[in-house]
Design a protein around this motif. Structure first.
Motif, PDB file in Angstrom:
ATOM      1  N   LEU A   1      18.177   0.938   3.545  1.00  0.00           N
ATOM      2  CA  LEU A   1      17.746   0.800   2.926  1.00  0.00           C
ATOM      3  C   LEU A   1      16.360   1.567   2.680  1.00  0.00           C
ATOM      4  CD1 LEU A   1      18.084  -1.127   0.779  1.00  0.00           C
ATOM      5  CD2 LEU A   1      17.365  -2.758   2.120  1.00  0.00           C
TER       6      LEU A   1
ATOM      7  N   ASN B   1      11.781   7.140 -10.036  1.00  0.00           N
ATOM      8  CA  ASN B   1      11.104   5.717 -10.721  1.00  0.00           C
ATOM      9  C   ASN B   1       9.698   6.968 -11.515  1.00  0.00           C
ATOM     10  OD1 ASN B   1      11.329   3.880 -12.918  1.00  0.00           O
ATOM     11  ND2 ASN B   1       9.116   3.040 -11.144  1.00  0.00           N
TER      12      ASN B   1
ATOM     13  N   SER C   1      14.324   6.234  -4.607  1.00  0.00           N
ATOM     14  CA  SER C   1      14.651   5.032  -5.739  1.00  0.00           C
ATOM     15  C   SER C   1      12.814   5.006  -6.116  1.00  0.00           C
ATOM     16  CB  SER C   1      14.595   3.956  -5.924  1.00  0.00           C
ATOM     17  OG  SER C   1      14.850   2.922  -6.774  1.00  0.00           O
TER      18      SER C   1
ATOM     19  N   GLU D   1      17.923   6.151 -10.722  1.00  0.00           N
ATOM     20  CA  GLU D   1      18.826   7.524 -10.601  1.00  0.00           C
ATOM     21  C   GLU D   1      17.915   8.195 -11.271  1.00  0.00           C
ATOM     22  OE1 GLU D   1      21.419   8.566  -8.880  1.00  0.00           O
ATOM     23  OE2 GLU D   1      21.652   6.476  -8.630  1.00  0.00           O
TER      24      GLU D   1
ATOM     25  N   ASN E   1      19.670  -1.794  -7.488  1.00  0.00           N
ATOM     26  CA  ASN E   1      19.963  -1.120  -8.277  1.00  0.00           C
ATOM     27  C   ASN E   1      19.006   0.131  -8.407  1.00  0.00           C
ATOM     28  OD1 ASN E   1      21.044  -3.739  -9.653  1.00  0.00           O
ATOM     29  ND2 ASN E   1      19.420  -4.964 -10.180  1.00  0.00           N
ATOM     30  N   SER E   2      18.500   0.477  -7.493  1.00  0.00           N
ATOM     31  CA  SER E   2      18.667   2.197  -7.326  1.00  0.00           C
ATOM     32  C   SER E   2      18.432   3.244  -8.458  1.00  0.00           C
ATOM     33  CB  SER E   2      19.161   3.218  -6.336  1.00  0.00           C
ATOM     34  OG  SER E   2      19.205   2.406  -4.394  1.00  0.00           O
TER      35      SER E   2
ATOM     36  N   GLU F   1      13.311  -1.635  -7.090  1.00  0.00           N
ATOM     37  CA  GLU F   1      15.143  -2.194  -7.747  1.00  0.00           C
ATOM     38  C   GLU F   1      15.837  -1.480  -6.675  1.00  0.00           C
ATOM     39  OE1 GLU F   1      15.791  -2.874 -10.830  1.00  0.00           O
ATOM     40  OE2 GLU F   1      13.473  -4.238 -10.390  1.00  0.00           O
ATOM     41  N   ALA F   2      15.718  -0.576  -5.266  1.00  0.00           N
ATOM     42  CA  ALA F   2      16.711   0.000  -5.232  1.00  0.00           C
ATOM     43  C   ALA F   2      16.665  -1.932  -3.816  1.00  0.00           C
ATOM     44  CB  ALA F   2      15.820   0.892  -4.087  1.00  0.00           C
TER      45      ALA F   2
ATOM     46  N   ASP G   1      16.954   4.983   0.748  1.00  0.00           N
ATOM     47  CA  ASP G   1      17.367   4.349  -0.953  1.00  0.00           C
ATOM     48  C   ASP G   1      16.086   3.538  -1.587  1.00  0.00           C
ATOM     49  OD1 ASP G   1      20.117   4.727  -0.171  1.00  0.00           O
ATOM     50  OD2 ASP G   1      20.682   3.078  -0.262  1.00  0.00           O
ATOM     51  N   MET G   2      15.109   3.105  -1.467  1.00  0.00           N
ATOM     52  CA  MET G   2      13.950   2.745  -1.442  1.00  0.00           C
ATOM     53  C   MET G   2      12.871   3.582  -1.538  1.00  0.00           C
ATOM     54  SD  MET G   2      13.032  -1.163   0.565  1.00  0.00           S
ATOM     55  CE  MET G   2      11.289  -1.119   0.352  1.00  0.00           C
TER      56      MET G   2
ATOM     57  N   MET H   1      10.548   1.695  -5.816  1.00  0.00           N
ATOM     58  CA  MET H   1      10.994   0.785  -3.864  1.00  0.00           C
ATOM     59  C   MET H   1      11.918  -0.487  -3.887  1.00  0.00           C
ATOM     60  SD  MET H   1       8.454   2.371  -1.885  1.00  0.00           S
ATOM     61  CE  MET H   1       9.226   1.561  -0.146  1.00  0.00           C
TER      62      MET H   1
END
Length: 540
Positions: free
Chosen positions: A9, A20, A16, A208, A205-206, A200-201, A12-13, A198
């Motif tokens: 996670l 952004n 993301s 893209e 909702n990561s 959103e991930a 991913d954060m 971060m």
């Protein structure tokens, strides 16, 4: 309710958050107003964190410590501009704080935010409030108190981001230049975008990465409000020093005398330096005493700022106030052209040994530049005459520096000082031409005998200082012989610019061989992209 962040996670954060920022970097660029360093805060921050993402992609598992180390190393090596250096230190402090952890709570995340702030402040000699530093500090301090009552990570991060935005909105009250331009701090905005990505991930909702930013805006650039007379030190100078002989604190103390906006950070024998100065040559010479320079970037901020104004006012170009200095250079190869642009050159005329620009080409370039004094760097002995003819035809004040090759052009630009008069600059740059020896490696198009050297058509040949130095069958062999002929006991730096027909891996291999052969001389390698010439060589 999410109480803990694991390695996957966390990865991913950050991805993301980076996406952004990338998707909105144009918006951040528009906000850039002070310090003026590069005029492209969003781009610099995005490039910085993109290096962190590249390093992160090399980490196969989801170990939090390894993820943190990758983010720290990547952002340090890729840091661009003042904002990029500060971002790299925020990430570095964050990564240090989470070392050894298997999962991250709100308390751990708060500590990481605060440590990122502390690390960034230590890296900047004279912290300026109303910048990204203020946003990271105030939001970090808030996080320490918020984590005591909120254990849900989503709710906690939403609270921290709200405070970060409040802090961002207060930046114009702390920095006069922001208030006058009617914008918030660009670096702070970039940081908030990362935090928002971060979040959103964390919500699943990561974000893209978009091929093209969807956040283009028609608002006028805040840079239009800046007066270039306020820029005391003209050159934004950045480099990475590889050394085990000196610490980052020692380098910081040494660099203080050269200018302002100094940021120095180090990690495992690699030291990143960012400074605004009027003497980039002296800065680099001082650094070279302690090791080799992995990367170098020098930008003329006054010239760059004027270019931005010209871009934003195309429709009224004729009424744009003239700047003091403009620069024209001829170059072949996208790599060489980019280096000249990094030095602040306004207009690149594509041309060289096989395609000499005409007088008309120079006249068109001169007309494009709104400057009181325009320096021309022909960078080829066959082009000097056309440049001088354009000088005679033009009503503007044109100064032709008779550079006979690309290395001389670079050396002359390094020695330019915005605080000197036109005459003093011309004299200094003319004197600098004798400080560099140059060479070229290409191939022979016919049989001949020159300088007692027999040459066959198709041979690889090395030329230096207007004379044939060597001929043979191997590019590396001839390049090495050529360098042997032009280095002497005073030589300190060998720079190679490899052409479009040379593979990067082959160029790096040659560089390593030269480093072993010339142990007391620093060897630098850059992509030139020039046609016909395998290598252009500079020895200083």
């Amino acid at each position: 309710m999410i109480q803990y962040i694991d390695g996957k996670l966390l990865r991913d954060m950050f991805v993301s958050g980076a996406n952004n920022l990338q998707n909105n970097k144009d918006l951040v660029d528009k906000l850039n107003v002070f310090p003026v360093p590069d005029g492209d805060t969003g781009t610099n921050m995005s490039l910085t964190i993109s290096y962190a993402m590249k390093e992160l992609s090399k980490v196969e598992g989801d170990n939090i410590t390894e993820i943190g180390k990758a983010l720290s190393k990547g952002s340090l090596m890729g840091a661009r501009g003042n904002s990029g250096v500060i971002l790299s230190q925020i990430i570095r402090g964050f990564a240090k704080s989470i070392e050894g952890k298997e999962k991250i709570s709100t308390s751990d995340l708060a500590d990481a935010f605060k440590n990122g702030s502390d690390t960034a402040y230590k890296a900047v000699i004279k912290p300026i409030e109303g910048t990204i530093l203020t946003v990271v500090r105030e939001s970090g301090e808030y996080a320490l108190s918020a984590c005591k009552k909120e254990k849900d990570l989503v709710a906690f991060l939403e609270m921290v981001i709200k405070e970060a935005n409040n802090s961002l909105n207060r930046t114009p009250e702390l920095l006069k230049a922001l208030k006058e331009a009617g914008v918030v701090d660009s670096g702070g905005k970039g940081l908030v975008l990362i935090y928002e990505g971060m979040l959103e991930a964390l919500k699943g909702n990561s974000i893209e990465a978009l091929e093209k930013s969807s956040n283009t805006t028609t608002q006028s650039s805040a840079q239009a409000q800046i007066n270039t007379d306020d820029i005391k030190f003209a050159y934004c100078t950045e480099f990475i020093l590889e050394s085990d002989k000196v610490s980052d604190l020692q380098i910081r103390d040494m660099m203080m005398k050269y200018g302002d906006s100094l940021a120095v950070v180090g990690d495992d024998g690699v030291i990143k330096v960012h400074v605004h100065t009027n003497d980039p040559g002296l800065v680099l010479q001082d650094a070279l005493k302690y090791g080799q320079l992995i990367t170098i970037k020098i930008e003329n901020m006054k010239v760059q700022h004027e270019n931005i104004l010209l871009d934003t006012k195309d429709e009224t170009a004729s009424s744009v106030e003239e700047k003091e200095y403009g620069f024209i250079a001829t170059s072949m190869g996208e790599g060489l052209a980019q280096i000249f642009k990094d030095f602040g050159v306004d207009y690149i005329i594509e041309g060289g040994q096989t395609m000499n620009p005409s007088t008309e080409d120079f006249m068109k370039a001169i007309e494009e530049i709104h400057a009181k004094n325009i320096f021309i760097f022909p960078n080829n002995s066959n082009i000097i005459m056309a440049a001088n003819q354009a000088k005679e035809l033009s009503e503007k004040n044109i100064i032709v520096i008779p550079t006979k090759n690309t290395p001389q052009g670079f050396t002359a630009l390094v020695n330019f000082n915005a605080d000197l008069s036109v005459e003093e600059n011309e004299e200094t740059m003319m004197e600098s031409l004798g400080l560099v020896k140059s060479g070229q490696v290409t191939f022979a198009v016919r049989d001949t005998v020159m300088n007692d050297i027999e040459v066959k058509e198709g041979n690889i040949i090395g030329i230096a200082e207007g004379k044939l130095q060597s001929a043979g069958d191997g590019v590396d062999e001839i390049t090495t012989k050529l360098i042997e002929n032009i280095v002497d006991e005073d030589s300190a730096i060998i720079t190679l610019f490899y052409g479009e027909d040379v593979k990067e891996e082959d160029a790096n291999k040659l560089r390593y061989e030269l480093e072993e052969k010339f142990e007391d001389i620093d060897v630098e390698l850059y992509y030139g992209g020039q046609p016909l010439y395998y290598y252009l060589i500079s020895v200083e």
